[in-house]
Design a protein around this motif. Sequence first.
Motif, PDB file in Angstrom:
ATOM      1  N   ASP A  93      42.421  36.416 -21.069  1.00 46.66           N
ATOM      2  CA  ASP A  93      42.652  36.547 -22.454  1.00 46.66           C
ATOM      3  C   ASP A  93      42.403  35.703 -23.300  1.00 46.66           C
ATOM      4  OD1 ASP A  93      44.549  34.722 -21.292  1.00 46.66           O
ATOM      5  OD2 ASP A  93      46.202  35.655 -22.407  1.00 46.66           O
ATOM      6  N   TYR A  94      41.448  34.738 -23.109  1.00 48.95           N
ATOM      7  CA  TYR A  94      40.785  33.792 -23.738  1.00 48.95           C
ATOM      8  C   TYR A  94      40.284  34.514 -24.740  1.00 48.95           C
ATOM      9  CZ  TYR A  94      39.287  29.097 -24.967  1.00 48.95           C
ATOM     10  OH  TYR A  94      38.977  27.837 -25.540  1.00 48.95           O
ATOM     11  N   SER A  95      40.423  34.031 -26.078  1.00 48.40           N
ATOM     12  CA  SER A  95      40.102  34.747 -27.369  1.00 48.40           C
ATOM     13  C   SER A  95      38.687  34.336 -27.762  1.00 48.40           C
ATOM     14  CB  SER A  95      40.771  34.131 -28.625  1.00 48.40           C
ATOM     15  OG  SER A  95      40.524  32.893 -28.775  1.00 48.40           O
ATOM     16  N   CYS A  96      38.021  33.445 -27.268  1.00 49.79           N
ATOM     17  CA  CYS A  96      36.499  32.925 -27.543  1.00 49.79           C
ATOM     18  C   CYS A  96      35.610  33.805 -26.748  1.00 49.79           C
ATOM     19  CB  CYS A  96      36.111  31.581 -27.127  1.00 49.79           C
ATOM     20  SG  CYS A  96      37.114  30.350 -28.274  1.00 49.79           S
ATOM     21  N   MET A  97      36.140  34.080 -25.589  1.00 52.40           N
ATOM     22  CA  MET A  97      35.061  35.058 -24.620  1.00 52.40           C
ATOM     23  C   MET A  97      35.039  36.502 -25.211  1.00 52.40           C
ATOM     24  SD  MET A  97      33.521  33.186 -22.508  1.00 52.40           S
ATOM     25  CE  MET A  97      33.312  31.943 -23.915  1.00 52.40           C
ATOM     26  N   PHE A  98      35.904  36.904 -26.012  1.00 48.42           N
ATOM     27  CA  PHE A  98      35.950  38.192 -26.573  1.00 48.42           C
ATOM     28  C   PHE A  98      34.777  38.647 -27.576  1.00 48.42           C
ATOM     29  CE2 PHE A  98      37.242  41.826 -29.453  1.00 48.42           C
ATOM     30  CZ  PHE A  98      37.579  42.476 -28.742  1.00 48.42           C
ATOM     31  N   CYS A  99      34.388  37.653 -28.332  1.00 49.59           N
ATOM     32  CA  CYS A  99      33.263  37.721 -28.874  1.00 49.59           C
ATOM     33  C   CYS A  99      32.140  37.131 -28.571  1.00 49.59           C
ATOM     34  CB  CYS A  99      33.718  37.237 -30.626  1.00 49.59           C
ATOM     35  SG  CYS A  99      34.700  38.134 -31.424  1.00 49.59           S
ATOM     36  N   HIS A 100      32.178  35.877 -27.893  1.00 46.08           N
ATOM     37  CA  HIS A 100      31.241  34.853 -27.854  1.00 46.08           C
ATOM     38  C   HIS A 100      30.613  34.961 -26.149  1.00 46.08           C
ATOM     39  CE1 HIS A 100      31.175  32.812 -31.653  1.00 46.08           C
ATOM     40  NE2 HIS A 100      32.472  32.845 -31.659  1.00 46.08           N
ATOM     41  N   GLY A 160      30.673  39.689 -24.990  1.00 49.33           N
ATOM     42  CA  GLY A 160      31.335  40.026 -26.058  1.00 49.33           C
ATOM     43  C   GLY A 160      30.846  40.740 -27.300  1.00 49.33           C
ATOM     44  N   THR A 161      31.517  40.793 -28.098  1.00 54.97           N
ATOM     45  CA  THR A 161      31.067  41.790 -29.297  1.00 54.97           C
ATOM     46  C   THR A 161      29.757  41.173 -30.163  1.00 54.97           C
ATOM     47  OG1 THR A 161      32.734  40.554 -30.936  1.00 54.97           O
ATOM     48  CG2 THR A 161      33.526  42.468 -29.806  1.00 54.97           C
ATOM     49  N   LEU A 162      29.655  39.968 -29.909  1.00 56.69           N
ATOM     50  CA  LEU A 162      28.487  39.469 -30.544  1.00 56.69           C
ATOM     51  C   LEU A 162      27.234  39.214 -29.566  1.00 56.69           C
ATOM     52  CD1 LEU A 162      29.833  36.211 -32.394  1.00 56.69           C
ATOM     53  CD2 LEU A 162      29.223  38.424 -33.209  1.00 56.69           C
ATOM     54  N   ALA A 163      27.470  39.907 -28.513  1.00 54.98           N
ATOM     55  CA  ALA A 163      26.090  39.728 -27.341  1.00 54.98           C
ATOM     56  C   ALA A 163      25.004  40.678 -27.531  1.00 54.98           C
ATOM     57  CB  ALA A 163      26.624  39.851 -26.034  1.00 54.98           C
ATOM     58  N   GLY A 164      25.002  41.683 -28.677  1.00 53.90           N
ATOM     59  CA  GLY A 164      24.134  42.578 -28.640  1.00 53.90           C
ATOM     60  C   GLY A 164      22.728  42.043 -29.580  1.00 53.90           C
ATOM     61  N   PRO A 165      22.987  42.049 -30.648  1.00 50.11           N
ATOM     62  CA  PRO A 165      21.765  41.515 -31.482  1.00 50.11           C
ATOM     63  C   PRO A 165      21.018  40.227 -31.244  1.00 50.11           C
ATOM     64  CG  PRO A 165      23.662  42.229 -32.872  1.00 50.11           C
ATOM     65  CD  PRO A 165      24.115  41.999 -31.432  1.00 50.11           C
ATOM     66  N   GLU A 166      19.822  40.292 -31.364  1.00 51.25           N
ATOM     67  CA  GLU A 166      18.965  39.192 -30.780  1.00 51.25           C
ATOM     68  C   GLU A 166      19.326  37.980 -31.863  1.00 51.25           C
ATOM     69  OE1 GLU A 166      15.898  36.976 -28.806  1.00 51.25           O
ATOM     70  OE2 GLU A 166      16.944  38.907 -28.518  1.00 51.25           O
ATOM     71  N   LYS A 167      19.606  38.355 -33.031  1.00 45.38           N
ATOM     72  CA  LYS A 167      19.871  36.980 -33.951  1.00 45.38           C
ATOM     73  C   LYS A 167      21.495  36.301 -33.858  1.00 45.38           C
ATOM     74  CE  LYS A 167      22.557  40.101 -37.313  1.00 45.38           C
ATOM     75  NZ  LYS A 167      22.817  40.437 -38.561  1.00 45.38           N
ATOM     76  N   ASN A 168      22.029  36.955 -32.957  1.00 41.39           N
ATOM     77  CA  ASN A 168      23.291  36.100 -32.626  1.00 41.39           C
ATOM     78  C   ASN A 168      23.264  35.692 -31.306  1.00 41.39           C
ATOM     79  OD1 ASN A 168      24.506  37.190 -34.630  1.00 41.39           O
ATOM     80  ND2 ASN A 168      25.192  39.165 -33.891  1.00 41.39           N
ATOM     81  N   HIS A 170      22.128  32.528 -30.336  1.00 41.71           N
ATOM     82  CA  HIS A 170      22.877  31.162 -30.127  1.00 41.71           C
ATOM     83  C   HIS A 170      24.430  31.200 -30.374  1.00 41.71           C
ATOM     84  CE1 HIS A 170      23.009  32.597 -34.520  1.00 41.71           C
ATOM     85  NE2 HIS A 170      23.793  31.432 -34.617  1.00 41.71           N
ATOM     86  N   LEU A 171      24.879  32.307 -30.711  1.00 39.95           N
ATOM     87  CA  LEU A 171      26.512  32.367 -30.599  1.00 39.95           C
ATOM     88  C   LEU A 171      26.777  32.827 -29.426  1.00 39.95           C
ATOM     89  CD1 LEU A 171      26.984  34.078 -33.955  1.00 39.95           C
ATOM     90  CD2 LEU A 171      27.156  31.732 -33.436  1.00 39.95           C
ATOM     91  N   ILE A 172      26.421  32.978 -28.308  1.00 38.26           N
ATOM     92  CA  ILE A 172      26.795  33.611 -26.957  1.00 38.26           C
ATOM     93  C   ILE A 172      26.765  32.463 -26.128  1.00 38.26           C
ATOM     94  CG2 ILE A 172      26.160  35.265 -25.005  1.00 38.26           C
ATOM     95  CD1 ILE A 172      27.074  36.211 -27.821  1.00 38.26           C
ATOM     96  N   VAL A 173      28.174  32.066 -25.566  1.00 34.91           N
ATOM     97  CA  VAL A 173      28.225  31.038 -24.522  1.00 34.91           C
ATOM     98  C   VAL A 173      28.808  31.542 -23.377  1.00 34.91           C
ATOM     99  CG1 VAL A 173      28.951  28.832 -24.133  1.00 34.91           C
ATOM    100  CG2 VAL A 173      27.867  29.352 -26.227  1.00 34.91           C
ATOM    101  N   LEU A 226      28.222  26.250 -19.480  1.00 32.22           N
ATOM    102  CA  LEU A 226      29.027  24.945 -19.602  1.00 32.22           C
ATOM    103  C   LEU A 226      29.160  24.314 -18.271  1.00 32.22           C
ATOM    104  CD1 LEU A 226      31.848  26.897 -21.874  1.00 32.22           C
ATOM    105  CD2 LEU A 226      30.039  25.091 -22.596  1.00 32.22           C
ATOM    106  N   LYS A 227      28.515  24.822 -17.510  1.00 29.51           N
ATOM    107  CA  LYS A 227      29.106  23.982 -16.048  1.00 29.51           C
ATOM    108  C   LYS A 227      28.435  22.737 -15.906  1.00 29.51           C
ATOM    109  CE  LYS A 227      24.861  25.684 -13.358  1.00 29.51           C
ATOM    110  NZ  LYS A 227      24.418  26.407 -12.246  1.00 29.51           N
ATOM    111  N   THR A 228      27.413  22.020 -16.497  1.00 30.80           N
ATOM    112  CA  THR A 228      27.076  20.794 -16.720  1.00 30.80           C
ATOM    113  C   THR A 228      27.755  19.913 -17.664  1.00 30.80           C
ATOM    114  OG1 THR A 228      25.188  21.196 -17.842  1.00 30.80           O
ATOM    115  CG2 THR A 228      24.859  21.225 -15.307  1.00 30.80           C
ATOM    116  N   ASP A 229      28.272  20.595 -18.630  1.00 26.08           N
ATOM    117  CA  ASP A 229      29.032  20.095 -19.827  1.00 26.08           C
ATOM    118  C   ASP A 229      29.948  18.745 -19.442  1.00 26.08           C
ATOM    119  OD1 ASP A 229      28.891  19.804 -23.183  1.00 26.08           O
ATOM    120  OD2 ASP A 229      31.050  19.986 -22.047  1.00 26.08           O
TER     121      ASP A 229
END
Length: 452
Positions: A44-51, A55-63, A65-68, A73-76
């Motif tokens: 239920d982590y809110s960021c993953m719902f869209c990002h 998520g809801t932003l995963a479709g369009p190519e223009k987005n 850079h918003l998908i993570v 993140l595993k090396t961060d």
Amino acid sequence: MKALASIIFGITLFHSAVFAAAPDENDAVVPVAEAAVPERLEEDYSCMFCHGKNGTLAGPEKNRHLIVSEEDLKTDIHWRKGLRCHECHGGNPKLDDFVDHRNDPSFRSLTSPQDVPGFCGHCHSNTKYMRRYRPSPRVDQETEYWTSGHGQLLQEKPTAKVATCVSCHGGHDTRAVGDLESRVYPTRVAKTCAVCHADAELMAGRNYHDRPLGHQQFELWSKSVHAQAMMKKGDLSAATCNDCHGNHGAVPPDVDSVANACGTCHVKVAELFATTKMKHSFEKIDLPGCATCHGNHEIRSPTDKMLGMIDGALCARCHEEGEHGATLAGAEIARQMHDGLADLVTQISTVEEKLDKAERLGMEIRGPRFRLRDANDALTNARTLVHTFAIEPVQEAVTEGLTVTTEVDADAEAVLKEYTNRRVWLGLSLVPIFAVVALLVLYIRSTPISKS
């Protein structure tokens, strides 16, 4: 006793957890500290719902850079320390509590490059917060950044394409400085800077103090003695971009500060140069100290050919008659320095050849060879003292070296003479031996053989 043992064991585990979670910022990530950090986010982590990847932003190519994802993140370093999206970006982590970013005052947005330093500084400029991870944290990076060439340009042009924190450290893949794969690990710094500074189109028209910045720095540095020491010999102390220009407050050294920049490593040379008239003469005609003779990025290994007034010598650039108003007396000093060094080099080479010959002949030469080190030390010292631009200290060091070579040369001659004497005496000693052998042969032949 069992209770006491349990208490001691508990304290040990507590200390292990604390020190494992707070390594030096220059250390690579310690796997032990990561074991207690969950690799996956809650459902239920809110960021993953869209990002998230789905998520809801995963479709369009223009987005894109918003998908993570967690995989990204595993090396961060932040992720490995247990930090999650909302701790950097703000907002509500629980989906049920989510508020649109536009209506959420706790959300920290990144609408332009100018927002980045403050975004990172939210934590990295907070002493109390950073002490969680290091007892004596650095919290001046953001302040330094705004004094840099990058920060100054960004203040003038908020949307300028200029390096910010994420340009060098990465965004969602920021590694510890001591991580071998980090963009700012010593062996990778130059390539990181070259992403922008080797881009001819990006650097076109960019100036600092009315001087063009150019775009060949990485190409030139790659040929330098510093690059060879670092990339081929593994010397991590060799100079790369940030050693001369600075890290977060990076700027090109000014004419009057070049020698100070070089002097952070070449301390003795800097001290000698600082007391000379040459330093002030360079500054008067806007010539940068060390770089005038040695160059800036393509710094080659210095040789004695750079000194003197022969073709190709650096001194001849200014001290030829009528050039830059430099004195002809300086030309004579340059000649004397060159000749003195050349004489000492020749003498050392001659003595080394004699010692090598004696060693091949099987003679003991460890003592003379060890003493010859003093002559090489004197040569190194004389080359350093060239930066006094005075003949006396150089001649004194050369004389010291020549005294040693004279003594060692005499020892080498004595060893070679001893070898010759040994051969002569060996030859002479064989004469009576052969004579005795010959007499024995004659005696044996003259003795009758008994027939019985």
